[in-house]
Enzyme design. Structure first.
Site, short mmCIF file in Angstrom:
data_model
loop_
_atom_site.label_atom_id
_atom_site.label_comp_id
_atom_site.label_asym_id
_atom_site.label_seq_id
_atom_site.Cartn_x
_atom_site.Cartn_y
_atom_site.Cartn_z
N HIS A 1 -7.99 78.13 55.34
CA HIS A 1 -6.54 78.83 55.02
C HIS A 1 -6.53 80.46 54.91
CE1 HIS A 1 -2.73 80.19 52.68
NE2 HIS A 1 -1.64 78.72 52.54
N GLU B 1 -1.87 71.61 53.49
CA GLU B 1 -1.64 70.17 54.54
C GLU B 1 -1.27 68.78 54.49
OE1 GLU B 1 -2.20 73.88 55.22
OE2 GLU B 1 -0.08 73.78 56.09
#
Length: 362
Positions: free
Chosen positions: A251, A306
């Site tokens: 991320h 996700e």
């Protein structure tokens, strides 16, 4: 020559009291509350109230918020016309953007305007999807809350308690996430004193870009390709040895575990006995983290939201083409909160650029 930071990396562009994204410690805070706690212990309407108003609702405020959601769960003739005209293959996010774009809102932005968009988004998404599949439309059920009603309108049957809990947690955890690309877009548009609708439509356009809103469906494809636990290590090693990215890991902000992934994982684990795919996803995550440490020991790569979003959305029957629209329907809460915050202390956002072209010649 000093260069401008690419992508505004580490540049602070606003003060906000809405949310804190602490990438070093792996924390996401909504108005002073851990987002994980809100996702696991509050419903969608109460979480939205917190984001908009800065505190959790008491009994009367909760009743008022629910009534506002129910009152706004109607689509205008214009929006219904857009849904009828939309080609079957049109991107559902484009349909949502188009349906919103013909509405109007007065300045300054208000909570009532925000509730209207958030309440209507699931109706538009469900109707657009069922129309695209030539399925009969399912009308809104006023007796159902926000999340339950969406699943009912999408599938034509009442969801289970587990499905409601899972989707609700996902939607709460994706309501707000700091100064991301779409939120910044919404604040820039608002700073011109344009209306809330215009700012939201611009934010949706930013969300449409694959670098911002498109990862969960790719995670599901990855796990489907792996297929079995026995195939996991070979598949992952082949990807890493080719220098390819593992979807759902890493991320830009979080340098430790994504707190949203942690909360969603706990829900998936509770549901795993009911679904072999969940059991596979849990195993793939474990092997992927071990192999990422082996192949890229210097990089801080952890599971992001996700990865588990794909499992949650799959478990409640959300088709992949609706993953980004679903993300958008929840992020509307954060966008509208930032829009109202920007308007309350507004100054036109007008940054500078650094010229690096040739000098003028005589």
């Amino acid at each position: 020559m000093i260069q401008a930071p690419e992508g505004l990396e580490n540049v602070v562009v606003a003060n906000t009291a809405i949310g804190l994204v602490d990438g070093q410690e792996g924390r996401l805070v909504y108005r002073g509350y851990a987002a994980e706690d809100i996702a696991l212990n509050q419903d969608f309407e109460s979480a939205a109230f917190l984001i908009w108003h800065g505190h959790l609702p008491d009994r009367d405020e909760s009743a008022t918020m629910r009534e506002m959601f129910h009152r706004n769960r109607t689509l205008s003739a214009t929006a219904l016309g857009i849904l009828k005209l939309a080609p079957q293959m049109m991107n559902p996010l484009v349909v949502l953007r188009s349906a919103f774009s013909l509405a109007d809102a007065a300045w300054p932005p208000t909570t009532e305007q925000a509730v209207g968009l958030v309440a209507q988004a699931p109706l538009i998404i469900a109707r657009a999807y069922r129309t695209s599949k030539s399925l009969p439309l399912v009308e809104d059920d006023p007796s159902l809350d926000h999340v339950e009603n969406f699943l009912y309108m999408l599938h034509g049957k009442r969801p289970t308690t587990a499905q409601i809990r899972a989707l609700q947690a996902y939607l709460i955890l994706t309501m707000e996430h700091g100064m991301n690309a779409s939120t910044f877009t919404a604040r820039v548009v608002t700073s011109t004193q344009s209306d809330l609708i215009s700012a939201v439509v611009a934010a949706i356009s930013a969300m449409k870009g694959p670098l911002h809103g498109g990862a969960p469906s790719e995670v599901m494809t990855m796990i489907d390709e792996i297929g079995t636990k026995d195939n996991a290590e070979t598949w992952i090693r082949e990807k890493l040895e080719k220098g390819e990215r593992l979807m759902g890991f890493g991320h830009r902000v979080y340098k430790t575990e994504d707190p949203r992934a942690r909360a969603l994982r706990s829900i998936v684990k509770s549901l795993a006995p009911e679904d072999p795919w969940f059991d596979l996803a849990i195993y793939v995550e474990q092997r992927a983290l071990e192999l990422l440490q082996e192949y890229k020991p210097s990089q801080k790569l952890y599971t992001n939201v996700e990865y588990w979003a794909s499992a949650i959305l799959r478990s409640v029957g959300i088709p992949p083409e609706l993953f980004t629209p679903m993300f958008t329907s929840s992020r509307l809460v954060g966008w509208t909160a930032h829009i109202m915050e920007q308007a309350a202390h507004n100054r036109l956002i007008r940054p500078q650029s650094k010229y690096v072209g040739p000098e003028a010649t005589n």
